[in-house]
Design a protein around this motif. Structure first.
Motif, short mmCIF file in Angstrom:
data_model
loop_
_atom_site.label_atom_id
_atom_site.label_comp_id
_atom_site.label_asym_id
_atom_site.label_seq_id
_atom_site.Cartn_x
_atom_site.Cartn_y
_atom_site.Cartn_z
N THR A 1 1.04 -1.22 -0.05
CA THR A 1 -0.01 -0.11 -0.06
C THR A 1 0.78 1.40 -0.05
OG1 THR A 1 -1.51 -1.00 1.46
CG2 THR A 1 -1.68 1.22 1.16
N HIS A 2 1.86 1.28 0.83
CA HIS A 2 2.70 2.56 1.00
C HIS A 2 3.95 2.49 0.29
CE1 HIS A 2 0.20 3.98 4.28
NE2 HIS A 2 0.23 2.59 4.65
N TYR A 3 4.36 1.51 -0.27
CA TYR A 3 5.70 1.57 -1.36
C TYR A 3 5.47 0.64 -2.31
CZ TYR A 3 7.71 3.77 2.84
OH TYR A 3 8.16 4.68 3.65
N PRO A 4 4.21 0.74 -3.28
CA PRO A 4 3.83 -0.20 -4.34
C PRO A 4 5.24 -0.67 -5.35
CG PRO A 4 2.84 1.81 -4.65
CD PRO A 4 3.61 2.08 -3.28
N ASN A 5 6.06 0.45 -5.45
CA ASN A 5 6.97 0.33 -6.80
C ASN A 5 8.05 -0.43 -6.08
OD1 ASN A 5 5.71 1.72 -8.65
ND2 ASN A 5 6.58 3.52 -8.07
N GLU A 6 8.41 -0.35 -4.74
CA GLU A 6 9.53 -1.06 -4.27
C GLU A 6 9.00 -2.46 -3.92
OE1 GLU A 6 8.40 1.96 -3.46
OE2 GLU A 6 10.22 3.22 -3.23
N TYR A 7 7.74 -2.64 -3.54
CA TYR A 7 7.26 -3.88 -3.31
C TYR A 7 7.28 -4.99 -4.53
CZ TYR A 7 3.56 -7.57 -1.77
OH TYR A 7 3.24 -8.67 -1.51
N ARG A 8 6.93 -4.28 -5.53
CA ARG A 8 6.81 -4.85 -6.91
C ARG A 8 8.41 -5.35 -7.24
NH1 ARG A 8 5.99 -0.92 -10.58
NH2 ARG A 8 8.18 -0.72 -10.60
N ASP A 9 9.22 -4.39 -7.20
CA ASP A 9 10.57 -4.87 -7.38
C ASP A 9 11.24 -5.72 -6.58
OD1 ASP A 9 10.44 -2.67 -9.32
OD2 ASP A 9 11.63 -1.09 -7.97
N ALA A 10 10.65 -5.67 -5.26
CA ALA A 10 11.25 -6.85 -4.44
C ALA A 10 10.68 -8.39 -5.07
CB ALA A 10 10.74 -6.68 -2.98
N LEU A 11 9.55 -8.27 -5.61
CA LEU A 11 8.96 -9.65 -5.77
C LEU A 11 9.56 -9.84 -7.11
CD1 LEU A 11 5.01 -9.02 -4.95
CD2 LEU A 11 6.98 -10.51 -3.77
N VAL A 12 10.03 -9.33 -8.16
CA VAL A 12 10.61 -9.61 -9.34
C VAL A 12 11.46 -10.88 -9.33
CG1 VAL A 12 11.95 -8.95 -11.30
CG2 VAL A 12 10.09 -7.46 -10.72
N PRO A 13 12.47 -10.90 -8.42
CA PRO A 13 13.48 -11.76 -8.47
C PRO A 13 12.84 -13.21 -7.82
CG PRO A 13 14.44 -10.18 -7.19
CD PRO A 13 13.03 -9.66 -7.75
N LEU A 14 11.71 -13.06 -7.21
CA LEU A 14 10.86 -14.53 -6.67
C LEU A 14 10.05 -14.97 -7.76
CD1 LEU A 14 9.59 -12.88 -3.46
CD2 LEU A 14 11.52 -14.29 -3.74
N VAL A 15 9.50 -14.31 -8.71
CA VAL A 15 8.90 -14.77 -9.62
C VAL A 15 9.52 -14.96 -11.40
CG1 VAL A 15 6.52 -14.07 -8.88
CG2 VAL A 15 7.86 -12.50 -10.46
#
Length: 186
Positions: free
Chosen positions: A166-180
Motif C-alpha cells: 500500500t505505502h511502497y507499491p513500486n519497491e514492493y513490486r521490485d522486491a517480488l521480481v526476483p521471486l517470480v
C-alpha cells in the motif's frame, strides 16, 4: 462446459482431510466450496458467529471458557488440549501430546487415550455416551485445527506485506521480481 483443475480437500481414513487435484467445472467448484463438510467451513462459521456473537451456543461452560475468543469455533490446537484437560482432568502437557496424536492420526495411541479420556470425563459428571461424543468431536475437529503461532505469524506477515504494498507499491513490486522471474540471464 470446460473443466479445469481445482485443488480441494477430501475425506480419507481416520477422518483425515487430505489434499487432491480434481477436474471440475467452475459451477461444481462453487458447489463444493459451499459444502459444509469442506475444511474451510470453520472460517465461514467463525465469521458468521463473530457477526452474531450473541447467538453462539456452547455445549457447556467449559466450551464457553475455551472457545469464547474464537466465537465457539475450534481453530487452534491449544484449544483442543485445553478442552481435553478440562473435560477429563488429563494434565495439559499430556493433552498437548494427545493433540499431536490426533493431528498425525496415530490410531494405537488414540485408542489408549480415548479410554483414559472417557473415564476422566465420566468422573467429571458426564455420561458414557456424552464422553464418547465429546471425544469424537474433539478428534474430528482436532485434525482440522492449526497451531496458534503459525496463524499469528502468517497474519503478521500478511499485514506487513499489505502495508508495504500500500505505502511502497513500486519497491514492493521490485522486491517480488526476483521471486517470480525464472530467467536466470535476467
Amino acid at each position: 462446459t470446460m473443466k479445469k483443475l481445482f485443488f480441494r480437500w477430501k475425506d480419507e481414513s481416520c477422518n483425515g482431510i487430505k489434499p487432491e487435484w480434481v477436474e471440475m467445472t467452475g459451477k461444481e467448484f462453487i458447489e463444493f466450496k459451499r459444502n459444509p463438510e469442506n475444511k474451510h467451513r470453520k472460517f465461514a462459521e467463525y465469521i458468521k458467529n463473530k457477526e452474531n456473537s450473541d447467538r453462539v451456543e456452547y455445549y457447556s461452560e467449559i466450551e464457553q471458557t475455551v472457545l469464547d475468543e474464537t466465537y465457539g469455533v475450534l481453530l487452534y490446537t491449544d484449544q483442543i488440549a485445553e478442552l481435553i484437560h478440562y473435560y477429563s482432568g488429563i494434565p495439559k502437557e499430556v493433552s498437548a501430546n494427545i493433540v499431536k496424536y490426533i493431528r498425525k492420526c496415530m490410531k494405537p495411541e488414540l485408542s489408549i487415550w480415548k479410554s483414559v479420556f472417557v473415564v476422566g470425563t465420566r468422573q467429571n459428571g458426564y455420561t458414557e455416551e456424552q464422553a464418547q461424543q465429546i471425544w469424537e468431536w474433539l478428534k474430528t475437529e482436532g485434525e482440522m485445527t492449526t497451531y496458534r503461532y503459525i496463524a499469528e505469524s502468517a497474519a503478521i506477515t500478511s499485514y506487513q506485506c499489505f502495508w508495504l504494498k500500500t505505502h511502497y507499491p513500486n519497491e514492493y513490486r521490485d522486491a517480488l521480481v526476483p521471486l517470480v522471474n525464472t530467467d536466470e540471464s535476467w
